[in-house]
Design a protein around this motif. Structure first.
Motif, short mmCIF file in Angstrom:
data_model
loop_
_atom_site.label_atom_id
_atom_site.label_comp_id
_atom_site.label_asym_id
_atom_site.label_seq_id
_atom_site.Cartn_x
_atom_site.Cartn_y
_atom_site.Cartn_z
N PRO B 14 21.94 137.98 12.43
CA PRO B 14 21.07 139.09 12.02
C PRO B 14 20.37 139.75 13.21
CG PRO B 14 20.17 136.96 11.31
CD PRO B 14 21.50 136.69 11.90
N ASN B 15 19.72 140.88 12.98
CA ASN B 15 19.00 141.58 14.05
C ASN B 15 17.96 140.65 14.65
OD1 ASN B 15 19.07 144.57 12.10
ND2 ASN B 15 20.34 144.04 13.83
N SER B 17 18.42 138.08 16.49
CA SER B 17 18.76 136.66 16.50
C SER B 17 19.14 136.17 17.89
CB SER B 17 19.91 136.40 15.53
OG SER B 17 21.01 137.21 15.86
N GLY B 18 19.17 137.08 18.86
CA GLY B 18 19.42 136.64 20.23
C GLY B 18 20.84 136.86 20.72
N SER B 20 22.27 139.83 21.90
CA SER B 20 22.27 140.58 23.17
C SER B 20 21.70 139.74 24.30
CB SER B 20 21.47 141.87 23.02
OG SER B 20 22.01 142.66 22.00
N THR B 21 20.68 138.96 23.97
CA THR B 21 20.06 138.11 24.98
C THR B 21 21.07 137.10 25.51
OG1 THR B 21 18.01 138.35 23.73
CG2 THR B 21 18.05 136.66 25.41
N GLN B 50 24.49 147.24 24.65
CA GLN B 50 24.23 147.74 23.29
C GLN B 50 23.65 149.15 23.34
OE1 GLN B 50 21.53 145.32 21.00
NE2 GLN B 50 22.06 146.34 19.11
N GLU B 122 28.22 145.32 20.58
CA GLU B 122 28.41 146.33 19.53
C GLU B 122 29.13 147.56 20.09
OE1 GLU B 122 25.05 146.94 17.02
OE2 GLU B 122 24.32 144.89 17.35
N HIS B 155 28.82 143.55 14.10
CA HIS B 155 28.34 143.33 12.74
C HIS B 155 29.47 143.51 11.72
CE1 HIS B 155 24.16 142.77 13.70
NE2 HIS B 155 24.17 143.84 14.46
N ASP B 243 15.68 127.43 18.98
CA ASP B 243 15.67 127.76 20.40
C ASP B 243 17.02 127.41 20.99
OD1 ASP B 243 13.59 126.76 23.21
OD2 ASP B 243 15.17 128.23 22.98
N SER B 244 17.81 128.45 21.27
CA SER B 244 19.13 128.18 21.82
C SER B 244 19.05 128.02 23.33
CB SER B 244 20.09 129.31 21.47
OG SER B 244 19.69 130.48 22.14
N GLY B 245 17.84 128.18 23.89
CA GLY B 245 17.68 128.13 25.34
C GLY B 245 18.14 126.81 25.93
N1 LIG Z 1 16.85 131.61 21.58
C1 LIG Z 1 15.93 132.48 21.98
N2 LIG Z 1 14.99 132.12 22.88
C2 LIG Z 1 14.05 132.97 23.28
N3 LIG Z 1 13.97 134.26 22.88
C3 LIG Z 1 14.87 134.69 22.01
C4 LIG Z 1 15.90 133.84 21.51
N4 LIG Z 1 16.65 134.54 20.66
C5 LIG Z 1 16.12 135.78 20.63
N5 LIG Z 1 15.06 135.88 21.41
C6 LIG Z 1 14.25 137.08 21.59
O1 LIG Z 1 14.46 137.92 20.47
C7 LIG Z 1 14.49 139.26 20.85
C8 LIG Z 1 15.69 139.99 20.26
O2 LIG Z 1 16.89 139.43 20.76
P1 LIG Z 1 18.23 140.26 20.92
O3 LIG Z 1 17.98 141.62 21.44
O4 LIG Z 1 19.18 139.41 21.68
O5 LIG Z 1 18.69 140.38 19.40
P2 LIG Z 1 20.10 140.83 18.83
O6 LIG Z 1 20.69 139.64 18.15
O7 LIG Z 1 20.92 141.47 19.87
O8 LIG Z 1 19.66 141.86 17.72
P3 LIG Z 1 20.38 143.21 17.24
O9 LIG Z 1 21.38 142.83 16.20
O10 LIG Z 1 19.26 143.99 16.64
O11 LIG Z 1 20.97 143.84 18.43
C9 LIG Z 1 14.48 139.32 22.36
O12 LIG Z 1 13.22 139.79 22.77
C10 LIG Z 1 14.71 137.91 22.79
O13 LIG Z 1 13.93 137.62 23.94
#
Ligand SMILES: Nc1ncnc2c1ncn2[C@@H]1O[C@H](COP(=O)(O)OP(=O)(O)OP(=O)(O)O)[C@@H](O)[C@H]1O
Ligand SMILES: [Mg+2]
Lengths: 278, 252
Positions: B14-15, B17-18, B20-21, B50, B122, B155, B243-245
């Motif tokens: 989902p949006n 969810s990390g 892009s990170t 993205q 994306e 997606h 926390d996937s870190g």
């Molecule tokens: N495992 C994590 N540890 C720390 N911060 C996280 C983690 N997952 C997500 N975040 C934080 O959540 C925020 C959104 O993450 P990200 O941009 O990667 O989402 P996304 O999955 O790409 O969403 P979208 O579908 O909207 O593009 C970021 O600010 C990121 O720092």
């Protein structure tokens, strides 16, 4: 007959400092053009302001420790730009607020420090608005020597610097050492400010960086083209401004900026007509 | 997670969810607070972010943009543009492109210099329906032709499930991972995307209702799907503490 001879001798001296001024001004325009393009592309106008205003502090330090002013200004500019970089990374303020705050504070600090140094008499106007007509052969050597180094380095990092300018993340992801090129860019900015201070003064350096580049933007559709155009516009502004200052007895630095502004205004006209045709 | 050459790994979730990170971690744009990322030395990576905002004050043609970080010959540039049906845009300024055209050009740029590792965040957002299918086809072609590892974020569950080797489902942590079939039928997937997404995928997969076994025989695929999934999927492999870190990421 005697009067005629005096006039001729005066003319040749006059010619000399005037041509020195033009040569020096064009030298500065040659480095200010391409760097000014990056200032525009990276939206660093405020940053340039802060950096150039801090040059006055460099002047004060140079007088205090009896150093070469250009070198002192360069050192202070590098120090301030590094400080800004680390502040921007940590600060909670947005960078434009931070820079807006600092741009004028550093100028004020420089002025106050200079005022404290009662034992030195400084030509404040010369530092604020430039003193191009008093340019010496040594200054010319500094402008062209320093300018050559700046341009050579800029050409060397041009591609990675431009990539990092378009997108920091993209460049970094694809193996460009963005930290290194950004650092070199800051040092180059400091170098330009140090040599340009003599020409237009600390208050008007950003104008010399930005206005020719903004004018060039109207006529260019690739980055290299824009940089070369900015040099041409800058050089034309120097020539026009100095001619005008001689003609109308106006201060040289501001006249150059006014000439640059005129070029910019003229550049606006054909574009708007072209838009209407399309 | 490990991405090898010749493999398409897809991140879904989902949006926020990390996804892009994670992609940025993989590319070295961000540094991990916890865990470690290892990359092949001198990895030739390409990235479709993205979002990429180009300011109008940049004089930048499509061709110049393609050559931003890498050098290539004119012919290669033309080939890359042709692959995304944008060869007619070669001399247009980037700021004048439409959203879908921009996205296609981004993809052209990424495939230009035969990357070993391709990260597509994306990549088909805003691309018209026909274009979308063609671009996903292109991504598969690229993988086959260049034998590069691809990290895809999308997606489009249907496409993800049909053209991907491995799916990793993120929601702050690695929620589940494995082959598309296994992930689609896992409980984690259903709870994350809802029963409807799962059943519409099942509908889509209707045509693939059999499985080719290594010995060449065909096995019907029905209720034992769940059993397959619980064997091949290791849900919460990296902990479910949000926390996937802490997980290690490896790119070769
Ligand atoms: N495992 C994590 N540890 C720390 N911060 C996280 C983690 N997952 C997500 N975040 C934080 O959540 C925020 C959104 O993450 P990200 O941009 O990667 O989402 P996304 O999955 O790409 O969403 P979208 O579908 O909207 O593009 C970021 O600010 C990121 O720092
Ligand atoms: Mg994202």
């Amino acid at each position: 007959m005697g009067m005629m001879v005096t006039v001729v001798v005066l003319m040749s001296i006059f010619d000399d400092f005037f041509s020195r001024a033009i040569i020096g001004g064009i030298g500065v325009a040659m480095v200010a053009g391409p760097l000014g393009c990056f200032v525009i592309w990276r939206r660093l106008a405020y940053f340039g302001d802060t950096l150039s205003h801090s040059a006055l502090l460099g002047v004060a330090l140079a007088l205090l420790f009896e150093m070469n002013i250009t070198i002192s200004v360069f050192a202070v500019s590098v120090a301030v730009s590094l400080m800004l970089l680390s502040l921007q990374k940590k600060a909670m303020l947005s960078s434009d607020a931070l820079l807006g705050l600092l741009a004028h504070s550093v100028l004020a600090v420089g002025l106050v420090v200079l005022a404290f140094m009662t034992w030195v008499r400084v030509d404040l106007m010369g530092f604020l608005f430039g003193d191009i007509l008093s340019i010496t052969i040594f200054d010319l050597a500094l402008i062209y020597g320093g300018g050559a180094v700046v341009v050579a380095l800029l050409i060397k990092i041009w591609r990675p610097l431009f990539a990092a300018t378009v997108s920091h993340e993209l460049a970094m992801a694809e193996g460009i050492k963005t930290d290194v090129v950004n650092l070199i860019f800051l040092v180059l900015m400091a170098g330009v400010i140090a040599v340009a201070m003599k020409i237009v003064g600390v208050l008007l350096i950003t104008a010399l960086l930005i206005i020719p580049a903004a004018t060039a933007r109207r006529f260019s559709n690739c980055p290299e083209h824009m940089a070369i155009m900015a040099v041409a516009v800058g050089a034309a502004s120097v020539w026009l401004g100095l001619r005008g200052s001689l003609e109308f007895d106006t201060p040289a630095g501001p006249s150059i900026v006014v000439a640059a502004l005129l070029c910019f205004v003229i550049s606006l006209i054909p574009i708007s007509m072209r838009h209407r045709k399309q | 997670m490990v991405i090898e050459r010749g493999e398409i790994v897809t991140l879904i979730g989902p949006n926020g969810s990390g996804k892009s990170t994670t992609a940025k971690l993989a590319l070295g744009v961000l540094d991990a607070d916890e865990g470690a990322v290892s990359r092949k030395l001198q990895l030739n990576a390409s990235y479709v972010p993205q979002k990429l905002k180009l300011h109008r004050n940049l004089p930048l043609s499509v061709t110049r943009f393609l050559l931003l970080t890498k050098r290539a010959e004119k012919r290669q540039v033309a080939d890359a543009l042709r692959a995304t049906q944008t060869e007619h845009l070669a001399d247009v300024q980037m700021s004048n492109l439409s959203g879908g055209e921009f996205q296609r050009v981004l993809l052209s740029r990424a495939i230009l210099s035969s990357p070993e590792f391709l990260v597509l965040d994306e990549p088909v957002q805003g691309v018209d329906f026909n274009g979308e299918l063609a671009l996903y086809k292109l991504i598969e072609d690229i993988r086959n032709r260049l034998d590069c590892g691809i990290l895809l974020i999308s997606h489009d569950l249907h496409v993800v499930m049909s053209a991907t080797d491995r799916v990793i489902c993120l929601n702050g942590h690695v929620c589940c991972s494995g082959t598309p079939d296994a992930v689609a039928s896992s409980d984690e997937f259903k709870s994350l995307f809802g029963e409807r997404a799962a059943s519409s995928l099942a509908l889509y997969k209707h045509r693939h209702d059999h499985e080719h076994l290594p010995d060449g025989s065909i096995r019907a695929r029905d209720e034992d799907l769940a059993a397959v999934s619980s064997n091949s999927v290791d849900p919460f492999a990296n902990g479910n503490d949000g926390d996937s870190g802490g997980s290690d990421v490896d790119f070769r």
